[in-house]
Design a protein around this motif. Structure first.
Motif, PDB file in Angstrom:
ATOM      1  N   THR A 175       0.819  -1.208   0.000  1.00 55.98           N
ATOM      2  CA  THR A 175       0.000   0.000   0.000  1.00 55.98           C
ATOM      3  C   THR A 175       0.855   1.261   0.000  1.00 55.98           C
ATOM      4  OG1 THR A 175      -0.219   0.095   2.411  1.00 55.98           O
ATOM      5  CG2 THR A 175      -1.881  -1.180   1.225  1.00 55.98           C
ATOM      6  N   TYR A 176       2.141   1.123   0.146  1.00 59.27           N
ATOM      7  CA  TYR A 176       3.004   2.298   0.002  1.00 59.27           C
ATOM      8  C   TYR A 176       4.153   2.001  -0.968  1.00 59.27           C
ATOM      9  CZ  TYR A 176       4.851  -0.378   3.921  1.00 59.27           C
ATOM     10  OH  TYR A 176       5.276  -1.394   4.722  1.00 59.27           O
TER      11      TYR A 176
ATOM     12  N   ARG B 142       2.667   4.815  -5.382  1.00 60.95           N
ATOM     13  CA  ARG B 142       1.685   5.298  -4.412  1.00 60.95           C
ATOM     14  C   ARG B 142       2.180   6.609  -3.802  1.00 60.95           C
ATOM     15  NH1 ARG B 142      -2.443   1.124  -3.231  1.00 60.95           N
ATOM     16  NH2 ARG B 142      -2.840   2.360  -1.376  1.00 60.95           N
ATOM     17  N   GLU B 143       1.241   7.495  -3.589  1.00 61.81           N
ATOM     18  CA  GLU B 143       1.625   8.806  -3.059  1.00 61.81           C
ATOM     19  C   GLU B 143       2.179   8.700  -1.642  1.00 61.81           C
ATOM     20  OE1 GLU B 143      -1.713  11.355  -3.455  1.00 61.81           O
ATOM     21  OE2 GLU B 143      -1.660  11.255  -5.643  1.00 61.81           O
ATOM     22  N   GLU B 144       1.705   7.701  -0.910  1.00 62.24           N
ATOM     23  CA  GLU B 144       2.138   7.564   0.486  1.00 62.24           C
ATOM     24  C   GLU B 144       3.573   7.059   0.595  1.00 62.24           C
ATOM     25  OE1 GLU B 144      -0.291   6.071  -1.093  1.00 62.24           O
ATOM     26  OE2 GLU B 144      -2.057   5.718   0.133  1.00 62.24           O
TER      27      GLU B 144
ATOM     28  N   GLN C 285       6.112   8.768   2.713  1.00 66.24           N
ATOM     29  CA  GLN C 285       5.690   9.313   3.997  1.00 66.24           C
ATOM     30  C   GLN C 285       5.723   8.310   5.151  1.00 66.24           C
ATOM     31  OE1 GLN C 285       1.930  10.899   2.729  1.00 66.24           O
ATOM     32  NE2 GLN C 285       3.010  12.020   1.126  1.00 66.24           N
ATOM     33  N   TYR C 286       5.952   7.083   4.855  1.00 69.83           N
ATOM     34  CA  TYR C 286       6.086   6.043   5.872  1.00 69.83           C
ATOM     35  C   TYR C 286       4.940   6.029   6.880  1.00 69.83           C
ATOM     36  CZ  TYR C 286      10.639   5.684   3.761  1.00 69.83           C
ATOM     37  OH  TYR C 286      11.639   5.506   2.850  1.00 69.83           O
ATOM     38  N   PRO C 287       3.698   6.014   6.388  1.00 68.53           N
ATOM     39  CA  PRO C 287       2.574   5.987   7.326  1.00 68.53           C
ATOM     40  C   PRO C 287       2.564   4.724   8.181  1.00 68.53           C
ATOM     41  CG  PRO C 287       1.829   5.517   5.089  1.00 68.53           C
ATOM     42  CD  PRO C 287       3.250   5.963   4.983  1.00 68.53           C
ATOM     43  N   ASP C 288       3.146   3.653   7.651  1.00 69.65           N
ATOM     44  CA  ASP C 288       3.165   2.393   8.397  1.00 69.65           C
ATOM     45  C   ASP C 288       4.005   2.489   9.662  1.00 69.65           C
ATOM     46  OD1 ASP C 288       4.989   2.818   6.226  1.00 69.65           O
ATOM     47  OD2 ASP C 288       5.887   0.870   6.678  1.00 69.65           O
TER      48      ASP C 288
END
Lengths: 320, 343, 275
Positions: A156-157, A177-179, A182-185
């Motif tokens: 997903t990233y 992916r745009e994320e 950003q390492y949202p995980d």
């Protein structure tokens, strides 16, 4: 949509018929509709079993070990990153690897998928992608699930949904992916105190049974003798079920993969006790990416992180 | 023997009495994984589980254990054996895992030579088995010869009938475990026994849908190793230890030393015939240099050598080896192979 | 309960160079009474502990009639043997065993006993040879065929001279590669067997050596007329426990450590094992 089965079969068949390659490394249908397995086609007939769909997650670069003749590898973006990395590290001649890139929007996480179903796994009749959904055909008809809910979290990233390095591309390019940057995980770990993180990893590493599936499924883990098997010095205590050795093993391995991990998730997918190894690898990736602007396997010219040295870094180290 | 039952609400009383006498190991969840662990005071076992992610064997054959210690002293080396065995109760083990102990019992007593670490623990252990309320996905226990409703090796068997368990006492050891909390048990009524029997029948009927054919295991193993499927299988094997470490019957181990400050420990830990270095000798010679030889060993040990030597199949149908990262399912492969009639 | 994993402490009494990278160690148990129950039979092996390094299996060189001292002749090939080679008399090690079945010397009595040794496979062959020579009247004859890499690689060189002088056994030695000082046979062990016309008449052979040597010796013996049951071999494998539990040396339904290391070739054939 990433069902490339027909295109993969056709191209693999051509390559073997023409003798351009001696072997095509791809996937075949596994024991269930949501599983694939690595498949080796050495003759045109053996290409009939090849598939490429949302279940084809395992990184096939792990089977490329100093091939003496030219082989073709069906490579998602992450597999291509691995291939570029290990080729750079001397594990294969570039000319002996035909990278058959496939565009990819994420591959299934079996555990996440099965937890979404309210019927036994054996009643799954088929799994396919439609738009942004994964459609599971069950005993009472289709179950439609958002793709992001059932693919590997690391997908997903993904920043390599279209392979950055390949000889040919199967499927239309897909943007990253745009994320990805950003390492949202890592948000969950970031929110923890240092002691909290230590406790989190203690609980995770205590589970480790030292089966080394993470290592053996990883294309970048190609050392003939792994540090964990060495005796002089004995880097990590042997045997599962004990924290100290398990900590040393898992952290040691993550460090060896710094700047070399392609974020394919094969280690985590393989782990039989569900250690979230990709959190470790992503943690290392963020550190190396931010400090050195380096991501493994995103181009063929790229040097290995440990071989990079800029004059500015000498100054940085003077200041500690 | 009269059949008993115990209300689920009385289970904590029984567990409390057992824990006063013995170390009680039961299924618990640890960081998302279910395994057998020692219950601390106040711990509730997790009994509504499918099967534990890691097998029961680790209670009696730990992943890592110290065999001996040594110390350098002015009088010379002092070497001592380690014995951590203690009265133990295994509570809530699935019939497949319990049946797996049978293979290990025989292996650890092979040749009349007893492995003291296994034997001492095993002899002090009472096994209370819990029949599966529903088939665990991937289970094919009956195909591997497991008695799913009254497993061999259990001292007590519990069958869930809703608000209570029907209790089958299978040994004197089991009777002693029940006697510890005799007021928690009542005589099972006729309808309880019928409920238990029906639960078992339903389970077996559902399991039949997951059955695979493992008759003539040795012939199947040999036929599989000659079949076209075999080449793909060994080529994709990653040589990791998942199948062996999660298997209720695998018992191979490594022994190694860990020194510290004038002394040290000699430990043993799980090892696997899949490992590239398992048979590698100091001089470099390796009797099983590729995954082909290594996986051949696994197939043959499970389905031919083991049964020949120990009299029981090296598989109890738990399905844990299906965690294989590259989808190697040896049992399924064997079940599908065409067994030729002997000439 | 007797613990087969618990080593006896033994003290190094003497160390002798036997050739390049090869040393013989004479060990005595610190507790002298251990010997009575230990008493290794020819062809058995022990697990030797170098504490902190671990254990490794070694064939016993001591003969059945030689009591009190355990002799092991050890090539330096890995980290444990490297540490061992750096030790001195007085140093302590650990010994477990003896393990395995040993040579079937009893069954060989009344026959022509042919011992075949190569390279570092000599210790168990020495054990069989000196044990048989001590009871030489019980055998029709005793002979040794020994192949070493070069003259300087000949193990037990001094003893070999004594054996030759004693006339108790017929001693045949060959080297793969000779030099100016070597007056004897040159060529691999199989050529020695052929040149000396090893005869199967009322004979039994017992062979120990590296796998590659056994691989070539067996067809040579077959060619010379030996039947499979006249060919006895001692196999080596990586071993850890020595008692058939750890699984490493599993060979068919048997374990080299428990059911071997000595096997008759006809038995191996029925197990489907090719060497």
């Amino acid at each position: 949509m990433s069902n490339h089965t027909d295109a993969v079969r056709a191209r693999a068949k051509q390559l073997l018929e023409s003798g351009e390659v001696t072997r095509v490394i791809g996937h075949a249908r596994g024991t269930t509709p949501y599983r694939s397995r690595p498949h080796f086609a050495s003759s045109p007939e053996q290409t009939d079993a090849l598939i490429h769909d949302v279940s084809c997650g395992s990184n096939l670069a792990v089977y490329v070990s100093k091939p003496k003749e030219r082989v073709a590898v069906i490579a998602k973006g992450c597999d291509a990153r691995s291939l570029a990395t290990i080729i750079h590290e001397g594990q294969a001649e570039r000319g002996n690897v035909l990278i058959l890139g496939v565009s990819c929007e994420g591959k299934l996480d079996e555990g996440r998928l099965l937890r979404k179903l309210d019927f036994p796994p054996r009643q799954v009749k088929s799994v396919r992608e439609e738009g942004d959904e994964v459609v599971v055909e069950g005993p009472a008809g289709d179950v439609r699930l958002p793709r992001d809910d059932v693919i590997m979290v690391n997908c997903t990233y993904c920043r390599a949904r279209t392979p950055a390095v390949s000889d040919e591309l199967i499927g239309e390019p897909v943007p990253p992916r745009e994320e990805a940057d950003q390492y949202p995980d890592l948000g969950g770990l970031d929110a923890m105190s240092e002691a909290g993180r230590a406790e989190f990893w203690r609980a995770q590493f205590e589970k480790c049974i030292r089966c080394y599936a993470c290592r053996n499924a990883c294309p970048s883990c190609f050392c003939p003798e792994c540090f964990v098997d060495e005796y002089h010095p004995q880097w990590a205590l042997h045997g599962g079920g004990q924290f100290r050795g398990n900590w040393m093993w898992n952290v040691g391995r993550a460090q060896h993969l710094a700047g070399r991990c392609s974020a394919c998730g094969s280690c985590q997918r393989g782990c039989p006790v569900d250690i979230p190894l990709m959190l470790l690898n992503r943690w290392m990736e963020r550190a190396t990416n931010q400090a050195f602007d380096h991501l493994a396997g995103m181009s063929e010219q790229q040097k290995q992180l440990a071989a990079l040295f800029r004059k500015s870094e000498a100054k940085a180290s003077e200041h500690g | 023997m009269d059949r008993l039952k115990i209300l689920k609400s009385r289970l904590p009383d029984w567990l409390g009495k057992l824990r006063a006498q013995a170390a009680v190991y039961a299924p618990v969840e640890r960081a998302g994984v279910t395994c057998f662990a020692r219950l601390a005071p106040g711990d509730e076992p997790q009994l509504d589980y499918g099967n534990t992610d890691t097998p029961l064997k680790e209670v009696l054959f730990p992943q890592t254990e110290c065999l001996i210690t040594w110390q350098r002293t002015p009088e010379g080396l002092q070497v001592q054996e380690v014995d951590t065995s203690e009265p133990t109760v295994i509570f809530g083990a699935r019939p497949c895992d319990v049946t797996g102990l049978r293979f290990l019992d025989r292996a650890f007593r092979l040749g009349g030579i007893e492995d003291p670490y296994w034997v001492r623990r095993r002899d002090k252990t009472t096994v209370i088995s819990l029949v599966c309320p529903h088939p665990v996905p991937g289970c094919f226990g009956p195909s591997a010869g497991v008695n799913e409703t009254s497993p061999e090796g259990a001292d007590v068997v519990l069958t869930d009938i809703g608000s209570a368990y029907v209790v089958e006492v299978k040994s004197e050891q089991g009777q002693a475990a029940v006697d510890l909390a005799s007021d928690a048990f009542t005589s099972a009524a006729e309808e309880d026994l019928i409920a238990a029997r029906e639960a078992g029948e339903t389970l077996l009927a559902e399991l039949a849908e997951q059955a695979i054919d493992l008759e003539e295991p040795e012939a199947r193993a040999k036929a599989f190793l000659q079949s076209p499927a075999w080449e793909q299988v060994w080529n994709r094997c990653l040589s990791c230890g998942i199948c062996a470490f999660l298997c209720p019957t695998c018992h191979c181990f490594d022994i190694c030393d860990q020194s510290c400050r004038g002394g040290g420990e000699r430990i043993r830990c799980y090892d696997t015939c899949s490992s590239k270095i398992y048979t590698k000798q100091a001089g470099g010679h390796n009797a099983r240099p590729t995954a082909k030889e290594r996986l051949t060993q696994r197939v043959m040990h499970k389905f031919s050598y083991g049964p020949e030597r120990l009299g029981v199949l090296g598989c109890v149908g738990c399905g844990r080896c299906r965690r294989c990262p590259v989808d190697i399912d040896l049992q399924l492969e064997l079940s599908r192979v065409e067994v030729k009639e002997p000439v | 309960m007797k613990n087969p994993y618990l080593p006896h402490v033994a003290v190094i009494q003497d160390i002798r160079d036997e050739g390049p990278g090869l040393k013989s160690f004479d060990l005595a148990f610190r507790d002298g009474s251990v010997w009575e129950e230990f008493r290794p039979q020819p062809g058995q092996f022990v697990e030797l502990s170098v504490f902190g390094e671990g254990e490794a299996p070694f064939g016993v060189a001591t003969g059945a009639h030689e009591t009190g001292l355990l002799r092991l002749s050890i090539q330096q090939v890995g980290r444990l043997t490297k540490m061992l080679h750096s030790m001195a008399p007085g140093d302590e090690v650990g010994v477990r065993g003896p393990f395995g079945n040993g040579w079937p010397l009893e069954a060989a009595k009344g026959k022509n006993l042919i011992l075949i040794g190569g390279g570092i496979g000599m210790p168990p062959v020495r054990s069989a040879l000196v044990s048989a020579m001590a009871e030489k009247d019980q055998y029709e004859s005793i002979s040794l065929f020994y192949g070493a890499r070069s003259p300087e690689h000949i193990t037990y060189a001094d003893e070999i001279e004594q054996w030759i002088a004693s006339d108790d056994a017929k001693i045949n030695v060959t080297v793969d590669v000779g030099d100016d000082t070597w007056p004897g046979h040159v060529g691999v062990i199989t050529t020695l067997l052929e040149d000396e016309h090893a005869s199967p008449a009322n004979a039994v052979t017992m062979t120990c050596g590296p796998p590659i040597m056994i691989h070539f010796v067996i067809p040579t013996l077959t060619k010379l007329g030996f039947s499979d049951d006249q060919i006895i071999v001692s196999l080596e494998a990586r071993m850890k426990c020595g008692i058939g539990k750890c699984g490493r040396c599993n060979l068919g339904a048997e374990y080299i450590c428990l059911d071997g290391p000595v096997f008759s070739y006809d038995h191996l054939q029925t197990m489907g094992i090719r060497l």
